[in-house]
Design an enzyme around this catalytic site. Structure first.
Site, PDB file in Angstrom:
ATOM      1  N   SER A 257       0.856  -1.191   0.000  1.00 25.68           N
ATOM      2  CA  SER A 257       0.000   0.000   0.000  1.00 25.68           C
ATOM      3  C   SER A 257       0.887   1.235   0.000  1.00 25.68           C
ATOM      4  O   SER A 257       2.116   1.138   0.044  1.00 25.68           O
ATOM      5  CB  SER A 257      -0.899   0.002   1.237  1.00 25.68           C
ATOM      6  OG  SER A 257      -0.111   0.343   2.367  1.00 25.68           O
ATOM      7  N   LYS A 258       0.235   2.370  -0.028  1.00 24.41           N
ATOM      8  CA  LYS A 258       0.935   3.664  -0.050  1.00 24.41           C
ATOM      9  C   LYS A 258       2.023   3.767   1.019  1.00 24.41           C
ATOM     10  O   LYS A 258       3.051   4.422   0.809  1.00 24.41           O
ATOM     11  CB  LYS A 258      -0.072   4.807   0.176  1.00 24.41           C
ATOM     12  CG  LYS A 258      -0.655   5.336  -1.126  1.00 24.41           C
ATOM     13  CD  LYS A 258       0.226   6.439  -1.715  1.00 24.41           C
ATOM     14  CE  LYS A 258       0.066   6.621  -3.201  1.00 24.41           C
ATOM     15  NZ  LYS A 258       1.243   6.307  -3.969  1.00 24.41           N
ATOM     16  N   ARG A 259       1.768   3.113   2.146  1.00 25.53           N
ATOM     17  CA  ARG A 259       2.757   3.178   3.234  1.00 25.53           C
ATOM     18  C   ARG A 259       4.120   2.673   2.796  1.00 25.53           C
ATOM     19  O   ARG A 259       5.141   3.023   3.366  1.00 25.53           O
ATOM     20  CB  ARG A 259       2.301   2.306   4.419  1.00 25.53           C
ATOM     21  CG  ARG A 259       1.248   2.906   5.292  1.00 25.53           C
ATOM     22  CD  ARG A 259       0.894   1.964   6.426  1.00 25.53           C
ATOM     23  NE  ARG A 259       0.430   0.665   5.941  1.00 25.53           N
ATOM     24  CZ  ARG A 259       1.026  -0.486   6.146  1.00 25.53           C
ATOM     25  NH1 ARG A 259       2.131  -0.532   6.850  1.00 25.53           N
ATOM     26  NH2 ARG A 259       0.527  -1.603   5.662  1.00 25.53           N
ATOM     27  N   GLY A 261       5.517   3.225  -0.035  1.00 25.73           N
ATOM     28  CA  GLY A 261       6.133   4.082  -1.057  1.00 25.73           C
ATOM     29  C   GLY A 261       5.292   4.074  -2.317  1.00 25.73           C
ATOM     30  O   GLY A 261       4.075   3.842  -2.253  1.00 25.73           O
TER      31      GLY A 261
END
Ligand code: GLU
Length: 494
Positions: A257-259, A261
């Protein structure tokens, strides 16, 4: 020659950008089609009107094109089974629904949300082993149905799951045999009360109409497969082969996920990754020709891809490995290719050079290529490495370069010696410059470190730069001599 029996599709929903997981699914489909001389179909699943946008559709098709995944049928290219956008196929879904109704394989359901919830609560309270839709409207008489429709009661359309249906067995090409009990399947909705089809229905209508032979998709869809099999059977269409590919996890073992990167292909494209390297890396997420090869060029992938070598275990996205592969692709280029496809376009993009300059300055570009190629992670890094060439005769010199390169004893003598030696140089090649400078430190009694450190600080404004003789050659004689004068001026003030 194409083998028309092998047909696969990638069916993104344009509700967001193309993510790593979707891109990997697209790659596997494309490679499977190419390796089997089949057809790769692109279909746009845009039935969610709230979240689907034309802009996302463009971003997705651009990302596929950037990765070099060409589709044989689909938006922009057409094909015999179009249209290839679900919103343009609404009439077809309606037609299939009508046909199923006529054949008694589907039925209208008038239950309201409240009624459905009450029935669910009751089944739960009674610990009924079957907790799905209680088939309340399955046996309504024709008269009652007609009456309620005429009274404008809203209704959905549900499919009739045969009550005596045996277990649904999927021989998944990645997961192996997966058995679902049909007893647990309720008569699920295939068309909502607003006339829009549900995913499990329209995807099957399309896959059947488009004669898709193999469905390769994320294993988050494995649980939808038994319902889809029921639809195939109702349509009287052959059930395709399924290959559900694993999740992609971040290095912490959690779903990517976005976490973690950048997760969209577009971000990697903008960061300047090589499309071939990106394709190569993503192809290795769950597939490997032999368990160890890491460099798999596009044509090799397109010849050797096989579902038999796809792992059912989750793959881990490792940005460091992507960088490593990207570096391999960059360093495998010849200097000429690197100059043309990396250095020149990047310098033009950064506004430092003009497009037409390449042929005129080929030898200069070749030097730039040779000194930057081993030092870049991604193509745009060449700009940072070569920026010092474009800062004029009086560049600002980094504080650390002044302190360590120019303020040390022997620095002034070094610069004066270099001025003396190079002022008279007749040709200005890295070799010539190297040869001229080589004896200098000994001659004036300073260490190499002091001499070349001072020169590097003066020439490039920094202590870190590509090789010095090449850098000086690229600056050109006038600019280099001007920078030495400038550095001597700067030294007077420290
Ligand atoms: N549009 C669906 C998705 O993006 C397609 C799933 C499928 O391949 O059946 O998840």
């Amino acid at each position: 020659m194409t083998n028309n029996n092998i047909r696969v599709r990638f069916a993104p929903s344009p509700t967001g950008k193309l993510h790593i997981g979707g891109a990997r699914t697209a790659i596997f489909n494309w490679a499977f089609a190419r390796a089997n001389q089949g057809n790769f179909v692109l279909r746009i699943d845009d039935t969610d009107p709230e979240r689907s946008t034309k802009e996302n559709e463009r971003i997705i098709t651009d990302a596929l094109s950037w990765m070099g995944l060409d589709w044989d049928e689909g938006p922009g290219v057409g094909g015999p089974y179009g249209p290839y956008k679900q919103m343009e196929r609404m009439e077809r879904y309606q037609q299939v629904v009508n046909d199923l109704l006529k054949r008694g394989l589907a039925y209208p359901c008038f239950c309201t949300q409240e009624e459905l919830e009450a029935a669910r609560a009751k089944a739960k309270a009674e610990k009924n082993p079957y907790q799905g839709y209680q088939r309340t409207c399955r046996e309504l008489s024709h008269e009652e149905v007609t009456k309620r429709i005429q009274a404008h009661e809203p209704y959905t359309i549900r499919i009739k799951v045969p009550l005596d249906h045996p277990d649904i067995v999927i021989d998944d090409l990645v997961h192996g045999r997966v058995v679902f009990s049909a007893k647990e399947l309720d008569d699920f909705i295939i068309m909502r009360s607003d006339g829009t089809p549900t995913y499990n229905f329209c995807t099957v209508v399309d896959d059947a109409d488009m004669k898709i032979s193999h469905i390769i998709r994320g294993d988050d869809h494995l649980s939808n497969t038994p319902r889809q099999v029921i639809v195939y059977e109702a349509l009287g269409a052959p059930v395709p082969a399924f290959a559900h590919i694993s999740m992609i996890l971040g290095e912490d073992g959690k779903k990517l996920s976005k976490r973690h990167g950048a997760t969209s292909v577009e971000e990697y494209q903008l960061e300047g990754y090589e499309p071939d390297a990106f394709l190569n890396y993503l192809a290795l997420l769950g597939w490997s020709p032999d368990g160890e090869t890491t460099i798999v060029p596009r044509d090799v992938l397109a010849h050797t891809f096989s579902l038999a070598h796809v792992s059912k275990n989750p793959a881990t996205f490792d940005p460091k490995k992507l960088d490593w592969i990207n570096k391999q692709y960059l360093s495998n280029m010849s200097d000429e290719e690197f100059a043309k496809t990396v250095v020149e376009p990047e310098l033009v993009k950064a506004g430092l050079e003009k497009r037409a300059d390449f042929e005129k300055n080929a030898s200069r570009y070749l030097i730039m290529a040779a000194i930057t190629k081993p030092r870049v992670r991604v193509a745009p890094d060449v700009v940072g490495l070569l920026h010092f060439l474009y800062t004029g005769p009086t560049p600002s010199i980094e504080e650390k370069a002044i302190r360590k390169g120019l303020a040390s004893g022997g620095a002034e003598a070094s610069l004066l010696e270099a001025l003396e030696v190079l002022r008279g140089a007749t040709s200005w090649t890295p070799e010539e410059i190297d040869t001229a400078l080589h004896p200098c430190p000994e001659r004036i009694g300073v260490s190499n470190k002091v001499f070349f450190g001072a020169l590097r600080a003066a020439a490039t404004g920094s202590l870190v730069s590509p090789p010095l003789a090449e850098s000086i050659a690229l600056l050109g004689k006038d600019l280099f001599l001007a920078r030495l004068d400038h550095a001597l001026d700067v030294m007077k003030c420290v």
